[in-house]
Scaffold this motif. Structure first.
Motif, short mmCIF file in Angstrom:
data_model
loop_
_atom_site.label_atom_id
_atom_site.label_comp_id
_atom_site.label_asym_id
_atom_site.label_seq_id
_atom_site.Cartn_x
_atom_site.Cartn_y
_atom_site.Cartn_z
N MET A 1 44.80 39.72 49.11
CA MET A 1 45.07 38.66 50.02
C MET A 1 44.37 37.42 49.58
SD MET A 1 46.63 40.34 52.41
CE MET A 1 46.52 39.53 54.07
N ALA A 2 45.35 36.08 49.72
CA ALA A 2 44.80 35.02 49.27
C ALA A 2 45.51 33.72 50.07
CB ALA A 2 45.37 34.72 47.70
N LEU A 3 44.81 32.71 50.23
CA LEU A 3 45.18 31.57 50.96
C LEU A 3 45.77 30.38 50.05
CD1 LEU A 3 42.19 31.19 53.30
CD2 LEU A 3 44.53 32.21 53.83
N THR A 4 45.79 30.41 48.87
CA THR A 4 46.43 29.38 47.95
C THR A 4 47.10 30.17 46.57
OG1 THR A 4 44.55 29.18 46.43
CG2 THR A 4 44.50 27.96 48.30
N ALA A 5 48.08 29.76 46.12
CA ALA A 5 48.78 30.20 45.02
C ALA A 5 47.57 30.40 43.86
CB ALA A 5 50.05 29.13 44.59
N GLY A 7 44.50 30.84 43.85
CA GLY A 7 43.69 31.98 44.29
C GLY A 7 44.50 33.14 43.89
N ALA A 8 45.68 33.24 44.35
CA ALA A 8 46.36 34.45 44.06
C ALA A 8 46.49 34.84 42.80
CB ALA A 8 47.94 34.49 44.97
N PHE A 9 46.94 33.78 42.08
CA PHE A 9 47.00 34.09 40.64
C PHE A 9 45.59 34.55 39.87
CE2 PHE A 9 51.21 32.58 40.46
CZ PHE A 9 51.74 32.70 39.11
N GLU A 14 43.06 39.26 37.41
CA GLU A 14 41.87 40.50 37.72
C GLU A 14 42.36 41.89 37.73
OE1 GLU A 14 38.67 40.26 36.81
OE2 GLU A 14 39.20 38.06 36.15
N LYS A 15 43.33 41.85 38.67
CA LYS A 15 43.99 43.23 38.96
C LYS A 15 44.67 43.85 37.91
CE LYS A 15 45.85 43.54 43.22
NZ LYS A 15 46.72 43.47 44.20
N LEU A 16 44.96 43.15 36.79
CA LEU A 16 45.85 43.84 35.91
C LEU A 16 44.85 44.09 34.66
CD1 LEU A 16 48.65 40.94 35.41
CD2 LEU A 16 48.70 43.29 36.56
N LEU A 17 43.77 43.79 34.64
CA LEU A 17 42.83 44.22 33.58
C LEU A 17 42.34 45.68 33.69
CD1 LEU A 17 40.39 41.16 33.66
CD2 LEU A 17 42.00 41.59 31.92
N LEU A 18 42.13 46.38 32.62
CA LEU A 18 41.52 47.61 32.81
C LEU A 18 40.06 47.60 33.25
CD1 LEU A 18 42.56 49.49 29.37
CD2 LEU A 18 44.17 49.04 31.34
N THR A 19 39.87 48.58 34.01
CA THR A 19 38.39 48.84 34.63
C THR A 19 37.48 49.19 33.51
OG1 THR A 19 38.79 51.34 35.21
CG2 THR A 19 39.39 49.75 36.73
N ASP A 20 36.20 49.23 33.62
CA ASP A 20 35.39 49.77 32.82
C ASP A 20 35.60 51.15 32.44
OD1 ASP A 20 34.34 47.16 32.55
OD2 ASP A 20 32.60 47.70 33.93
N SER A 205 50.87 24.43 23.61
CA SER A 205 49.42 24.36 24.19
C SER A 205 49.51 25.13 25.52
CB SER A 205 49.20 23.04 24.58
OG SER A 205 49.87 22.25 25.27
N LEU A 206 48.56 25.28 26.09
CA LEU A 206 48.45 26.05 27.44
C LEU A 206 47.33 25.46 28.23
CD1 LEU A 206 49.12 29.91 27.21
CD2 LEU A 206 50.42 28.50 28.55
N GLY A 207 47.81 24.97 29.36
CA GLY A 207 46.86 24.32 30.32
C GLY A 207 46.21 25.44 31.30
N SER A 208 45.51 25.03 32.24
CA SER A 208 44.98 25.93 33.22
C SER A 208 45.76 26.28 34.40
CB SER A 208 43.74 25.14 33.96
OG SER A 208 43.90 24.07 34.60
N ASP A 209 47.02 25.56 34.54
CA ASP A 209 48.05 26.03 35.47
C ASP A 209 48.80 27.09 35.10
OD1 ASP A 209 49.74 25.93 37.58
OD2 ASP A 209 50.11 23.81 37.71
N SER A 210 48.37 28.14 35.43
CA SER A 210 49.29 29.36 35.17
C SER A 210 50.67 29.27 35.89
CB SER A 210 48.61 30.78 35.47
OG SER A 210 47.11 30.81 34.85
N ARG A 211 50.58 28.73 37.00
CA ARG A 211 51.91 28.90 37.85
C ARG A 211 53.13 27.91 37.06
NH1 ARG A 211 47.32 27.55 39.26
NH2 ARG A 211 47.85 25.78 40.96
#
Length: 291
Positions: A1-5, A7-9, A14-20, A205-211
């Motif tokens: 759950m997220a309140l901003t786009a 934050g959702a990204f 994190e959800k896509l990364l493999l767990t330890d 180049s890639l900036g910090s805005d993933s959207r």
């Protein structure tokens, strides 16, 4: 759950990364695979195993959850010129020898063109073993599924993606992982490494805005699907796409571009709920919901 786009990204990345635990499983499966192969092909064999290498998305750190298969390169020594004597004109004979040597484990020849031996486990990840010889002039000889050979170089692929990730401020791999989830949610038209190379190619180049980056990818990829193997061996990486698949892929990209543009416009106007709803359509239910 997220309140901003934004934050959702971040949650989504994190959800896509493999767990330890999953990372340890990958490491363990690679180690067991090397052990099985070393036992079947010892130094005293006429076909001794030289080494194994974890390759593919697990090696390049572009793998995503859920964990399915991992790829292991098995490099064999050309002892007493066995390649020319037995296998140069019959790579299937080589492939099936590897399979038969591992027969006490659950194995079978798999792959789009019969290029690997799959080692099955009760639970994922299964292991696809790509048996190869090293070419004297660079790269590795891999069975092509029809008795001949093709050339691949997973080491070069790993290094190229790592270099582009550095060039793009270490933002390439997180972007690729998100795009792989989009691809899997929308018919999987793109092969994983092809998607990685397209992404690494279209951005200077890639900036910090993933959207914003996602919207740009969906637009720019439509005219940049034809990319060559960065190792210099595989030619056009898009050659597997049929005309129908390419058309469907272009439609998917344009649909995603349109939704991404509307999501970014909604975010700019302060409507994060609408933005997140649109991103969930693009990336699927694993993308965080609003709230």
């Amino acid at each position: 759950m997220a309140l901003t786009a934004a934050g959702a990204f971040e949650e989504f990345k994190e959800k896509l990364l493999l767990t330890d635990t999953q990372k340890e499983t990958v490491k363990s499966r690679q180690g067991k695979t090397m052990g099985y192969l070393a036992e079947a092909f010892p130094s005293s064999s006429d076909l001794p195993l030289k080494t194994t290498y974890l390759m593919g998305s697990a090696s390049r750190d572009t793998i995503i959850r859920p964990l399915d298969d991992i790829d292991v390169l098995a490099i064999f020594t050309n002892k007493d010129d066995i390649f020319d004597r037995l296998y140069r004109y019959d790579s299937r004979k080589f492939l099936y020898r590897v399979r038969d040597a591992l027969n006490e484990y659950q194995v079978e020849v798999v792959g789009a063109r019969g290029q690997a031996v799959r080692l099955f486990y009760k639970a994922a990840p299964h292991v696809d073993i790509a048996p190869v010889f090293k070419w004297s002039n660079g790269g590795y000889a891999l069975p092509n599924g029809s008795g001949g050979w093709l050339t691949t170089d997973p080491y070069a692929h790993h290094d190229w993606i790592a270099e582009r990730n550095t060039d793009l401020s270490y933002r390439l791999k997180p972007l690729v992982r998100m795009l792989k989830r989009w691809n899997s949610a929308h018919s999987r038209y793109l092969k994983g490494f092809h998607l990685e190379v397209v992404t690494a190619t279209v951005f200077s180049s890639l900036g910090s805005d993933s959207r914003d980056a996602c919207e740009k990818f969906f637009e720019w990829a439509q005219t940049n699907l034809t990319v060559v193997d960065p190792a210099g061996h595989g030619g056009d990486l898009s050659s597997y796409l049929t005309a129908a698949a390419r058309t469907a892929l272009l439609l998917n990209l344009e649909s995603a571009r349109g939704r991404a543009a509307r999501a970014n416009a909604a975010e700019a106007s302060g409507d994060h709920q609408a933005a997140i709803r649109l991103w969930r359509i693009i990336f699927g239910d694993e993308f965080p919901a609003y709230g």
